[in-house]
Design an enzyme around this catalytic site. Sequence first.
Site, PDB file in Angstrom:
ATOM      1  N   LEU A   1      80.218 -12.052  81.740  1.00  0.00           N
ATOM      2  CA  LEU A   1      80.959 -11.038  82.586  1.00  0.00           C
ATOM      3  C   LEU A   1      80.837  -9.788  81.895  1.00  0.00           C
ATOM      4  O   LEU A   1      80.445  -9.777  80.628  1.00  0.00           O
ATOM      5  CB  LEU A   1      82.266 -11.448  82.866  1.00  0.00           C
ATOM      6  CG  LEU A   1      82.489 -12.692  83.657  1.00  0.00           C
ATOM      7  CD1 LEU A   1      83.803 -13.210  83.478  1.00  0.00           C
ATOM      8  CD2 LEU A   1      82.256 -12.399  85.021  1.00  0.00           C
ATOM      9  N   PRO A   2      81.238  -8.568  82.521  1.00  0.00           N
ATOM     10  CA  PRO A   2      80.737  -7.305  82.065  1.00  0.00           C
ATOM     11  C   PRO A   2      81.669  -6.961  80.592  1.00  0.00           C
ATOM     12  O   PRO A   2      80.979  -6.511  79.692  1.00  0.00           O
ATOM     13  CB  PRO A   2      81.197  -6.212  83.249  1.00  0.00           C
ATOM     14  CG  PRO A   2      81.011  -7.132  84.688  1.00  0.00           C
ATOM     15  CD  PRO A   2      81.419  -8.601  84.133  1.00  0.00           C
TER      16      PRO A   2
ATOM     17  N   THR B   1      79.670  -9.755  76.087  1.00  0.00           N
ATOM     18  CA  THR B   1      79.736  -8.936  74.921  1.00  0.00           C
ATOM     19  C   THR B   1      81.058  -8.112  75.033  1.00  0.00           C
ATOM     20  O   THR B   1      81.358  -7.284  75.915  1.00  0.00           O
ATOM     21  CB  THR B   1      78.647  -7.791  74.638  1.00  0.00           C
ATOM     22  OG1 THR B   1      77.452  -8.236  74.699  1.00  0.00           O
ATOM     23  CG2 THR B   1      78.841  -6.914  73.642  1.00  0.00           C
TER      24      THR B   1
ATOM     25  N   LYS C   1      79.370   1.214  76.369  1.00  0.00           N
ATOM     26  CA  LYS C   1      80.512   0.191  76.151  1.00  0.00           C
ATOM     27  C   LYS C   1      80.326  -0.396  74.746  1.00  0.00           C
ATOM     28  O   LYS C   1      81.413  -0.473  74.177  1.00  0.00           O
ATOM     29  CB  LYS C   1      80.378  -1.089  77.262  1.00  0.00           C
ATOM     30  CG  LYS C   1      81.536  -1.896  77.214  1.00  0.00           C
ATOM     31  CD  LYS C   1      81.189  -3.323  78.021  1.00  0.00           C
ATOM     32  CE  LYS C   1      80.045  -4.075  77.194  1.00  0.00           C
ATOM     33  NZ  LYS C   1      79.986  -5.597  77.632  1.00  0.00           N
TER      34      LYS C   1
ATOM     35  N   LYS D   1      77.189  -9.034  67.046  1.00  0.00           N
ATOM     36  CA  LYS D   1      76.800  -8.444  68.137  1.00  0.00           C
ATOM     37  C   LYS D   1      76.875  -6.921  68.057  1.00  0.00           C
ATOM     38  O   LYS D   1      76.070  -6.002  68.247  1.00  0.00           O
ATOM     39  CB  LYS D   1      77.244  -9.129  69.363  1.00  0.00           C
ATOM     40  CG  LYS D   1      76.771  -8.300  70.759  1.00  0.00           C
ATOM     41  CD  LYS D   1      75.402  -8.432  71.060  1.00  0.00           C
ATOM     42  CE  LYS D   1      75.256  -7.606  72.178  1.00  0.00           C
ATOM     43  NZ  LYS D   1      73.606  -7.909  72.508  1.00  0.00           N
TER      44      LYS D   1
HETATM   45  P1  NAD Z   1      75.926  -7.445  85.380  1.00  0.00           P
HETATM   46  O1  NAD Z   1      76.828  -6.382  85.869  1.00  0.00           O
HETATM   47  O2  NAD Z   1      74.477  -7.511  85.770  1.00  0.00           O
HETATM   48  O3  NAD Z   1      76.581  -8.951  85.742  1.00  0.00           O
HETATM   49  C1  NAD Z   1      77.984  -9.082  85.696  1.00  0.00           C
HETATM   50  C2  NAD Z   1      78.523 -10.011  87.036  1.00  0.00           C
HETATM   51  O4  NAD Z   1      79.966 -10.481  86.908  1.00  0.00           O
HETATM   52  C3  NAD Z   1      78.275  -9.317  88.269  1.00  0.00           C
HETATM   53  O5  NAD Z   1      77.437 -10.052  89.253  1.00  0.00           O
HETATM   54  C4  NAD Z   1      79.607  -9.358  88.808  1.00  0.00           C
HETATM   55  O6  NAD Z   1      79.982  -9.138  90.284  1.00  0.00           O
HETATM   56  C5  NAD Z   1      80.401 -10.476  87.913  1.00  0.00           C
HETATM   57  N1  NAD Z   1      82.048 -10.276  87.968  1.00  0.00           N
HETATM   58  C6  NAD Z   1      82.505  -9.308  87.312  1.00  0.00           C
HETATM   59  N2  NAD Z   1      83.830  -9.676  87.158  1.00  0.00           N
HETATM   60  C7  NAD Z   1      83.807 -10.798  87.764  1.00  0.00           C
HETATM   61  C8  NAD Z   1      85.159 -11.919  87.912  1.00  0.00           C
HETATM   62  N3  NAD Z   1      86.402 -11.571  87.564  1.00  0.00           N
HETATM   63  N4  NAD Z   1      84.743 -13.133  88.242  1.00  0.00           N
HETATM   64  C9  NAD Z   1      83.351 -13.636  88.457  1.00  0.00           C
HETATM   65  N5  NAD Z   1      82.549 -12.569  88.285  1.00  0.00           N
HETATM   66  C10 NAD Z   1      82.737 -11.348  88.090  1.00  0.00           C
HETATM   67  O7  NAD Z   1      76.205  -7.593  83.675  1.00  0.00           O
HETATM   68  P2  NAD Z   1      74.918  -8.152  82.789  1.00  0.00           P
HETATM   69  O8  NAD Z   1      73.947  -7.251  82.521  1.00  0.00           O
HETATM   70  O9  NAD Z   1      74.580  -9.706  83.388  1.00  0.00           O
HETATM   71  O10 NAD Z   1      75.689  -8.478  81.442  1.00  0.00           O
HETATM   72  C11 NAD Z   1      76.661  -9.429  81.204  1.00  0.00           C
HETATM   73  C12 NAD Z   1      77.205  -9.345  79.787  1.00  0.00           C
HETATM   74  O11 NAD Z   1      76.010  -9.423  78.985  1.00  0.00           O
HETATM   75  C13 NAD Z   1      77.813  -8.005  79.398  1.00  0.00           C
HETATM   76  O12 NAD Z   1      78.977  -7.962  78.421  1.00  0.00           O
HETATM   77  C14 NAD Z   1      76.721  -7.316  78.477  1.00  0.00           C
HETATM   78  O13 NAD Z   1      77.087  -6.192  77.887  1.00  0.00           O
HETATM   79  C15 NAD Z   1      75.869  -8.391  77.920  1.00  0.00           C
HETATM   80  N6  NAD Z   1      74.465  -8.024  77.670  1.00  0.00           N
HETATM   81  C16 NAD Z   1      73.779  -7.677  78.535  1.00  0.00           C
HETATM   82  C17 NAD Z   1      72.394  -7.506  78.316  1.00  0.00           C
HETATM   83  C18 NAD Z   1      71.326  -6.908  79.250  1.00  0.00           C
HETATM   84  O14 NAD Z   1      70.244  -6.544  79.173  1.00  0.00           O
HETATM   85  N7  NAD Z   1      71.731  -6.710  80.518  1.00  0.00           N
HETATM   86  C19 NAD Z   1      72.029  -7.979  77.217  1.00  0.00           C
HETATM   87  C20 NAD Z   1      72.713  -8.561  76.193  1.00  0.00           C
HETATM   88  C21 NAD Z   1      74.097  -8.758  76.322  1.00  0.00           C
END
Ligand code: NAD
Length: 300
Positions: A64-65, A95, A245, A170
């Site tokens: 999740l975000p 993260t 973030k 991280k």
């Molecule tokens: P994203 O925004 O694409 O996906 C998050 C998903 O969570 C969305 O589909 C959203 O609808 C869902 N969501 C939000 N609140 C919710 C809830 N209460 N219940 C159910 N679903 C919910 O984000 P992402 O890019 O997949 O990143 C996710 C995590 O991974 C973040 O913490 C980010 O910092 C970390 N991360 C991302 C990357 C990258 O390259 N995107 C790399 C490493 C780490």
Amino acid sequence: MKIGFIGLGHMGLPMAGNLLKAGHQVCAFDLNADALRAARDAGAQTTRSPREAAMGAPFVITMLPAAPHVRTALTGDDGVLAGLDNGAMVIDSSTIDPASAQALGALVRERGGAFVDAPVSGGTGGAAAGTLTFMVGGSNADFERARSVLASMGKNLVHCGPNGMGQVAKLCNNLILGISMAGVAEAMSLGVALGIDPQVLASIVNTSTGRCWSSDTCNPYPGIIATAPAARGYTGGFGADLMLKDLGLASDAARQAHQPVYLGALAQQLYQALSSRGDGQLDFSAVIRLYSQSATKPAS
Ligand code: NAD
């Protein structure tokens, strides 16, 4: 094995896809109907709440975000903890800040479950390829138990210490990354302004002491690395808002530890400026736009 998966976004969807490929049954939940549909199309069973996704699953993964989303998904009325089987394990790969990871771990244990924080590096490419690095915080026994599931989604599984230490690793990694990307952007822009060919400058840096991932793999100057986001208008990759973030999390954690993060604070302001001008969804290497407007603007 049945695995609950909450959060099927850019990272979660391909990660869940690799669990399916490994033969697991994935019970998915996301607030976003499109994300849920994509999970169903990939072969997951969709559910109506985190509680339902958790029921009967020995493992529940959250991707999740940020910390408030993880807290809601776990502790809400229809949250994971309301459906978690006794002894089941929650793996949080989002993260978030180390203190929240520790507090959530304590809550899960109070309800009879186990918890590891397991944030990732490797981006969306690594998530799709199943080559993520997992930085795991938890007991030795919990790390060993999580390994079987994480191995379907990642290549490097590193035990960093007790709950919260995966998040510490991280945040420190991304602190370096955010600073080094701004450094490469600044130097490439200065060199070009002083008249050197950007290809020549990059080839010198990449065989000299300035070399780093931000210079040799994700160089922010367009035309240097064919596969870098800079070559496709800074689309894809790791969003500037996510970097913002993570630098905020690092600076909050530093405040709690009474530890200065001089460069991290400055880098945070750079990504804030990028976000404020509407470029927060672009890859974080677009930070070079703060220096080299003419070279990095999309062609009109
Ligand atoms: P994203 O925004 O694409 O996906 C998050 C998903 O969570 C969305 O589909 C959203 O609808 C869902 N969501 C939000 N609140 C919710 C809830 N209460 N219940 C159910 N679903 C919910 O984000 P992402 O890019 O997949 O990143 C996710 C995590 O991974 C973040 O913490 C980010 O910092 C970390 N991360 C991302 C990357 C990258 O390259 N995107 C790399 C490493 C780490």
